[in-house]
Design an enzyme around this catalytic site. Sequence first.
Site, PDB file in Angstrom:
ATOM      1  CB  ILE A 169      -0.922  -0.028   1.246  1.00 27.03           C
ATOM      2  CG1 ILE A 169      -1.862  -1.239   1.199  1.00 27.03           C
ATOM      3  CG2 ILE A 169      -1.728   1.268   1.365  1.00 27.03           C
ATOM      4  CD1 ILE A 169      -2.567  -1.545   2.515  1.00 27.03           C
TER       5      ILE A 169
ATOM      6  CB  SER B  39      -6.042  -2.621  10.644  1.00 29.24           C
ATOM      7  OG  SER B  39      -6.797  -3.786  10.394  1.00 29.24           O
TER       8      SER B  39
ATOM      9  CE1 TYR C  33      -1.426  -5.073  11.540  1.00 32.97           C
ATOM     10  CE2 TYR C  33      -3.700  -5.845  11.510  1.00 32.97           C
ATOM     11  CZ  TYR C  33      -2.679  -5.092  10.957  1.00 32.97           C
ATOM     12  OH  TYR C  33      -2.919  -4.353   9.817  1.00 32.97           O
TER      13      TYR C  33
ATOM     14  CE  LYS D 225      -1.586  -1.457  12.055  1.00 34.98           C
ATOM     15  NZ  LYS D 225      -1.050  -0.464  11.125  1.00 34.98           N
TER      16      LYS D 225
ATOM     17  CB  SER E 177      -0.110  -5.867   0.681  1.00 36.39           C
ATOM     18  OG  SER E 177      -0.255  -6.258   2.034  1.00 36.39           O
TER      19      SER E 177
HETATM   20  N1  LIG Z   1      -2.957  -5.589   3.749  1.00 34.68           N
HETATM   21  C1  LIG Z   1      -4.059  -5.435   4.478  1.00 34.68           C
HETATM   22  O1  LIG Z   1      -5.065  -6.150   4.283  1.00 34.68           O
HETATM   23  C2  LIG Z   1      -4.135  -4.382   5.544  1.00 34.68           C
HETATM   24  C3  LIG Z   1      -5.348  -4.238   6.245  1.00 34.68           C
HETATM   25  C4  LIG Z   1      -5.418  -3.264   7.228  1.00 34.68           C
HETATM   26  C5  LIG Z   1      -4.330  -2.461   7.500  1.00 34.68           C
HETATM   27  N2  LIG Z   1      -3.167  -2.638   6.824  1.00 34.68           N
HETATM   28  C6  LIG Z   1      -2.027  -1.770   7.153  1.00 34.68           C
HETATM   29  O2  LIG Z   1      -1.510  -1.190   5.985  1.00 34.68           O
HETATM   30  C7  LIG Z   1      -0.135  -0.839   6.186  1.00 34.68           C
HETATM   31  C8  LIG Z   1       0.674  -1.267   4.986  1.00 34.68           C
HETATM   32  O3  LIG Z   1       0.615  -2.674   4.923  1.00 34.68           O
HETATM   33  P1  LIG Z   1       0.706  -3.514   3.568  1.00 34.68           P
HETATM   34  O4  LIG Z   1      -0.507  -4.346   3.516  1.00 34.68           O
HETATM   35  O5  LIG Z   1       1.063  -2.682   2.422  1.00 34.68           O
HETATM   36  O6  LIG Z   1       1.896  -4.506   3.981  1.00 34.68           O
HETATM   37  P2  LIG Z   1       3.315  -4.812   3.343  1.00 34.68           P
HETATM   38  O7  LIG Z   1       3.182  -4.972   1.871  1.00 34.68           O
HETATM   39  O8  LIG Z   1       3.852  -5.933   4.152  1.00 34.68           O
HETATM   40  O9  LIG Z   1       4.128  -3.481   3.639  1.00 34.68           O
HETATM   41  C9  LIG Z   1       4.500  -3.140   4.948  1.00 34.68           C
HETATM   42  C10 LIG Z   1       5.622  -2.114   4.907  1.00 34.68           C
HETATM   43  O10 LIG Z   1       6.021  -1.851   6.260  1.00 34.68           O
HETATM   44  C11 LIG Z   1       7.428  -1.986   6.324  1.00 34.68           C
HETATM   45  N3  LIG Z   1       7.939  -2.359   7.638  1.00 34.68           N
HETATM   46  C12 LIG Z   1       7.705  -3.491   8.323  1.00 34.68           C
HETATM   47  N4  LIG Z   1       8.443  -3.506   9.442  1.00 34.68           N
HETATM   48  C13 LIG Z   1       9.176  -2.350   9.451  1.00 34.68           C
HETATM   49  C14 LIG Z   1      10.137  -1.785  10.319  1.00 34.68           C
HETATM   50  N5  LIG Z   1      10.557  -2.429  11.406  1.00 34.68           N
HETATM   51  N6  LIG Z   1      10.662  -0.583  10.023  1.00 34.68           N
HETATM   52  C15 LIG Z   1      10.285   0.074   8.898  1.00 34.68           C
HETATM   53  N7  LIG Z   1       9.390  -0.421   8.023  1.00 34.68           N
HETATM   54  C16 LIG Z   1       8.849  -1.628   8.300  1.00 34.68           C
HETATM   55  C17 LIG Z   1       7.743  -3.068   5.310  1.00 34.68           C
HETATM   56  O11 LIG Z   1       9.141  -3.044   4.990  1.00 34.68           O
HETATM   57  P3  LIG Z   1       9.890  -4.399   4.504  1.00 34.68           P
HETATM   58  O12 LIG Z   1       9.435  -4.636   3.102  1.00 34.68           O
HETATM   59  O13 LIG Z   1      11.328  -4.043   4.632  1.00 34.68           O
HETATM   60  O14 LIG Z   1       9.456  -5.489   5.434  1.00 34.68           O
HETATM   61  C18 LIG Z   1       6.861  -2.634   4.167  1.00 34.68           C
HETATM   62  O15 LIG Z   1       7.453  -1.565   3.483  1.00 34.68           O
HETATM   63  C19 LIG Z   1       0.278  -1.498   7.500  1.00 34.68           C
HETATM   64  O16 LIG Z   1       0.308  -0.532   8.529  1.00 34.68           O
HETATM   65  C20 LIG Z   1      -0.849  -2.496   7.768  1.00 34.68           C
HETATM   66  O17 LIG Z   1      -1.043  -2.739   9.140  1.00 34.68           O
HETATM   67  C21 LIG Z   1      -3.038  -3.582   5.846  1.00 34.68           C
END
Ligand SMILES: NC(=O)c1ccc[n+]([C@@H]2O[C@H](COP(=O)([O-])OP(=O)(O)OC[C@H]3O[C@@H](n4cnc5c(N)ncnc54)[C@H](OP(=O)(O)O)[C@@H]3O)[C@@H](O)[C@H]2O)c1
Length: 282
Positions: A19, A142, A169, A173, A203
């Site tokens: 995202i 979330s 988690y 959130k 993702s």
């Molecule tokens: N996907 C869903 O269904 C969903 C639903 C609700 C909320 N969200 C929220 O949306 C946001 C983005 O998630 P996403 O779905 O796009 O997941 P994602 O593809 O796994 O991306 C997560 C990002 O966070 C980074 N990250 C993780 N640990 C970190 C750390 N210690 N320091 C700095 N960066 C770190 C990751 O870096 P690396 O690549 O280096 O690990 C990656 O760039 C998150 O806050 C998640 O909780 C997602």
Amino acid sequence: MSGLLAGKVALVTGANTGIGRVTARRLAEEGAHVILACRSRDKSEAALAEVQAAAGPGKADFLALDLSSLAAVRSAAAEWLARDLPLHVLVNNAGLAGQRGVTKDGFELHFGVNHLGPMLFTNLLLERLQQSGPARVVMVSSKMHERVTGIDYEAVRRPTRSVTGVAEYGVSKLANIYFAKELARRAGPTVHTYALHPGVVASDIWRRVPQPFRWIMTRNMVDVETGAETSVYCATSPAVADDTGLYYQRAKVRAPAPLAEDRSAAEDCWRRSEAFIAEASA
Ligand SMILES: NC(=O)c1ccc[n+]([C@@H]2O[C@H](COP(=O)([O-])OP(=O)(O)OC[C@H]3O[C@@H](n4cnc5c(N)ncnc54)[C@H](OP(=O)(O)O)[C@@H]3O)[C@@H](O)[C@H]2O)c1
């Protein structure tokens, strides 16, 4: 693209993938100078090139940010402040789910990476945001916050207890929403805050789920382009310029869980988190 962020500077955490990557590119398409704050330069090269192509020459940069270490968060903030740029949009997007352990400072992994790190990072940049105002802070929370009954401030100081990490988690959130609400009350009139649920998005967040289960699980989820829509809306839309401290889903204001509306719980979360950060940094 309507140039909503022409002349503005936006920082997106976790912008190397998922995202965050789409959010960074879309903010660049709106004319912003975009900083991708990520923990690995190598893993960010493709996203950086993509954002650079959208932003134009000299308008996409990398900042090393590891949210699992409060010292690293301080270094990242110091490095950013030394660049002497304004900051109009901060999207706290980075996060992890379903992992187990503790951060470098000994906090439960989700609470530390998803809440304490972003809280410290934002607070260290707050003065710059205020000086650059009108500015927006967007917290990618979330819907999973609805599943928890509160924050156990003893449990967040220990390793992840649940097998799946899902409960922890959800706590992190909920803390994101409390932080957005409390920051809205504390930041002054020029900094507005937004918390949101991006949808259930296919993702990299599901990277630990083994195949073929991952494929089965994610095939009906929305894609990352759709998943970034509410973040981009909160970061750019003139329609929400006067909002602050609210929660959004599908680019609309939504009521979060009643627990997330509890002002004294939000104040308590801020106070305790500040104390944790101070204690860990002493
Ligand atoms: N996907 C869903 O269904 C969903 C639903 C609700 C909320 N969200 C929220 O949306 C946001 C983005 O998630 P996403 O779905 O796009 O997941 P994602 O593809 O796994 O991306 C997560 C990002 O966070 C980074 N990250 C993780 N640990 C970190 C750390 N210690 N320091 C700095 N960066 C770190 C990751 O870096 P690396 O690549 O280096 O690990 C990656 O760039 C998150 O806050 C998640 O909780 C997602």
